[in-house]
Design a protein around this motif. Structure first.
Motif, PDB file in Angstrom:
ATOM      1  N   GLY A   1       0.786  -1.220   0.000  1.00 55.97           N
ATOM      2  CA  GLY A   1       0.000   0.000   0.000  1.00 55.97           C
ATOM      3  C   GLY A   1       0.818   1.270   0.000  1.00 55.97           C
ATOM      4  O   GLY A   1       0.279   2.353   0.243  1.00 55.97           O
ATOM      5  N   VAL A   2       2.125   1.161  -0.266  1.00 59.43           N
ATOM      6  CA  VAL A   2       2.989   2.354  -0.304  1.00 59.43           C
ATOM      7  C   VAL A   2       3.806   2.299  -1.597  1.00 59.43           C
ATOM      8  O   VAL A   2       4.991   1.941  -1.590  1.00 59.43           O
ATOM      9  N   PRO A   3       3.206   2.650  -2.732  1.00 59.08           N
ATOM     10  CA  PRO A   3       3.920   2.522  -4.011  1.00 59.08           C
ATOM     11  C   PRO A   3       5.156   3.404  -4.101  1.00 59.08           C
ATOM     12  O   PRO A   3       6.085   3.095  -4.857  1.00 59.08           O
ATOM     13  N   GLY A   4       5.189   4.506  -3.364  1.00 61.04           N
ATOM     14  CA  GLY A   4       6.344   5.390  -3.408  1.00 61.04           C
ATOM     15  C   GLY A   4       7.348   5.129  -2.303  1.00 61.04           C
ATOM     16  O   GLY A   4       8.129   6.014  -1.936  1.00 61.04           O
ATOM     17  N   LEU A   5       7.381   3.901  -1.783  1.00 64.57           N
ATOM     18  CA  LEU A   5       8.252   3.581  -0.648  1.00 64.57           C
ATOM     19  C   LEU A   5       9.723   3.545  -1.057  1.00 64.57           C
ATOM     20  O   LEU A   5      10.090   2.956  -2.061  1.00 64.57           O
ATOM     21  N   ARG A   6      10.551   4.188  -0.237  1.00 66.73           N
ATOM     22  CA  ARG A   6      12.002   4.084  -0.356  1.00 66.73           C
ATOM     23  C   ARG A   6      12.559   3.799   1.032  1.00 66.73           C
ATOM     24  O   ARG A   6      12.112   4.383   2.021  1.00 66.73           O
ATOM     25  N   VAL A   7      13.547   2.912   1.104  1.00 63.82           N
ATOM     26  CA  VAL A   7      14.169   2.536   2.376  1.00 63.82           C
ATOM     27  C   VAL A   7      15.618   3.016   2.348  1.00 63.82           C
ATOM     28  O   VAL A   7      16.397   2.596   1.492  1.00 63.82           O
ATOM     29  N   VAL A   8      15.948   3.898   3.287  1.00 64.72           N
ATOM     30  CA  VAL A   8      17.308   4.421   3.380  1.00 64.72           C
ATOM     31  C   VAL A   8      17.912   3.912   4.681  1.00 64.72           C
ATOM     32  O   VAL A   8      17.334   4.089   5.762  1.00 64.72           O
ATOM     33  N   ILE A   9      19.067   3.268   4.572  1.00 67.14           N
ATOM     34  CA  ILE A   9      19.708   2.618   5.714  1.00 67.14           C
ATOM     35  C   ILE A   9      21.064   3.251   5.948  1.00 67.14           C
ATOM     36  O   ILE A   9      21.809   3.508   4.989  1.00 67.14           O
ATOM     37  N   LEU A  10      21.388   3.518   7.214  1.00 63.01           N
ATOM     38  CA  LEU A  10      22.690   4.082   7.551  1.00 63.01           C
ATOM     39  C   LEU A  10      23.447   3.104   8.441  1.00 63.01           C
ATOM     40  O   LEU A  10      22.989   2.751   9.520  1.00 63.01           O
ATOM     41  N   ASP A  11      24.613   2.655   7.964  1.00 67.55           N
ATOM     42  CA  ASP A  11      25.495   1.835   8.789  1.00 67.55           C
ATOM     43  C   ASP A  11      26.377   2.789   9.603  1.00 67.55           C
ATOM     44  O   ASP A  11      27.295   3.409   9.075  1.00 67.55           O
ATOM     45  N   ASP A  12      26.074   2.880  10.888  1.00 68.97           N
ATOM     46  CA  ASP A  12      26.686   3.879  11.758  1.00 68.97           C
ATOM     47  C   ASP A  12      27.901   3.302  12.492  1.00 68.97           C
ATOM     48  O   ASP A  12      27.882   3.100  13.705  1.00 68.97           O
TER      49      ASP A  12
END
Length: 375
Positions: A65-76
């Motif tokens: 239900g979120v067609p504009g989904l983007r996942v941003v991940i930060l390796d800290d």
């Protein structure tokens, strides 16, 4: 006897307040949200989360239900191969971006700096930002439901509190107090309506924000040195004229916060001092909680030994009212109450000890988390 009845009335009033919050004012996002018509960025900060991130990331990639989904991940600055796990799970999925974080500069704590890096690197088109911790596993409809609720509430910040997974005795004693404290002592309706920054609460495990409002509040740069960056971010939103809201997220997300007693002890110790502020305020709050919730069962036992059935009955009523507050909280937030709620006086004692330890370690400048100083 007069003092005991006064305590009884106070506990009864607080448990009544828990019921009002849970039954009338606690938001419950829908289980069947419509498709979200705006781009959404899910932001995942990671530091040494190789053992946890796979389940979290798989759940993010399974969102519906979120067609504009983007996942941003930060390796800290992870040293346990966290980034390798992310690459293995995400593969070539174009929705995922993996960033390498930089060390926090002077004046910044690790978590706010990681979140700030994520927010500033997220797709500029994203109008909603969803911060998620690695110990959270979302239901397939969670992001859509949370963003829908954010818009329905006309809020800048929505905190859908996950269902806390408890497995150990320590978990069962301490973790349910998180929801119990804000359902019992925080007036949810007034919190949403009031512009006062002091009247705010939020949980950083799962946090949903309108991007424009987040930017107007200064984002995580406004809470760079705050150990309770989630609560302080909610206050910053209010100072900027935005609204905040809490929701029961037990049907949207689960969270296994700590693996063992040592992690739980250190996790609470790092931040409880910041919850109460001045040591005198912390001591007063702990003393009040002990008086209200631990004294009644002790009075009951002492009165039975002394042959004072009337006093014993009043003490028992106070104890049961405290237990009732825990039961109401568990039923409202997807937690377990049997037999955990019966140990509520012991839970309050453990909370008092953790609070004392937190102040003691802070005074000695020995508070750390994930290898970094936090005060």
């Amino acid at each position: 006897m007069i003092v005991l009845f006064a305590l009884l009335l106070v506990v009864a009033a607080l448990t009544g307040h828990t019921w009002v919050n849970a039954s009338r004012w606690l938001r419950r996002p829908t289980d069947r949200p419509d498709e979200v018509g705006e781009p959404v960025a899910v932001l995942l900060p990671l530091r040494d989360e190789a053992a946890r991130v796979a389940g979290c990331l798989r759940a993010l990639l399974a969102q519906r239900g979120v067609p504009g989904l983007r996942v941003v991940i930060l390796d800290d600055g992870s040293t346990d191969g966290t980034a390798d796990v992310v690459r293995a799970v995400a593969g070539d999925d174009p929705r995922v971006t993996l960033l390498t974080g930089v060390a926090p500069p002077p004046g910044w704590l690790g978590k706010p700096h990681a979140c700030w890096q994520l927010a500033t690197r997220a797709d500029p088109a994203a109008t909603a930002l969803v911060f998620v911790d690695a110990d959270v596993v979302l239901a397939p409809h969670a992001v859509a439901a949370a963003v829908t609720e954010l818009r329905a509430a006309r809020a800048t910040l929505l905190s859908p509190y996950p269902r806390i997974v408890v497995t150990t005795a320590a978990d069962r004693l301490v973790q349910p107090l998180l929801q119990w404290l804000w359902l019992t002592f925080l007036p949810l309706r007034a919190m949403e309506r009031s512009p006062r920054p002091s009247l705010a609460a939020a949980g950083g495990q799962f946090l949903v924000l309108d991007r424009a409002g987040y930017t107007a509040a200064g984002g995580h740069a406004a809470v760079a040195d705050k150990i309770l960056e989630d609560v302080e971010l909610a206050r910053a939103v209010k100072r900027a004229g935005g609204r905040i809201a809490l929701a029961d997220g037990s049907r949207l997300a689960t969270c296994r916060m700590y693996d063992d007693w040592r992690q739980l002890r250190d996790g609470y110790s790092k931040s409880l001092w910041a919850s109460f502020g001045h040591p005198g305020a912390g001591a007063a709050v702990v003393a009040l909680l002990l008086l209200l919730y631990t004294a009644p069962p002790l009075v009951t036992v002492a009165a039975l030994v002394a042959g004072a059935p009337g006093v014993a009955a009043a003490g028992l009523a106070g104890y049961l009212l405290g237990v009732a507050g825990r039961v109401l909280t568990a039923r409202a937030t997807g937690g377990r109450w049997w037999p955990d709620a019966l140990a509520h006086p012991v839970s309050v004692v453990v909370l008092g000890w953790l609070t004392s330890r937190s102040y003691h370690l802070r005074k000695q400048r020995r508070l750390t988390w994930r290898g970094r100083p936090v005060s």
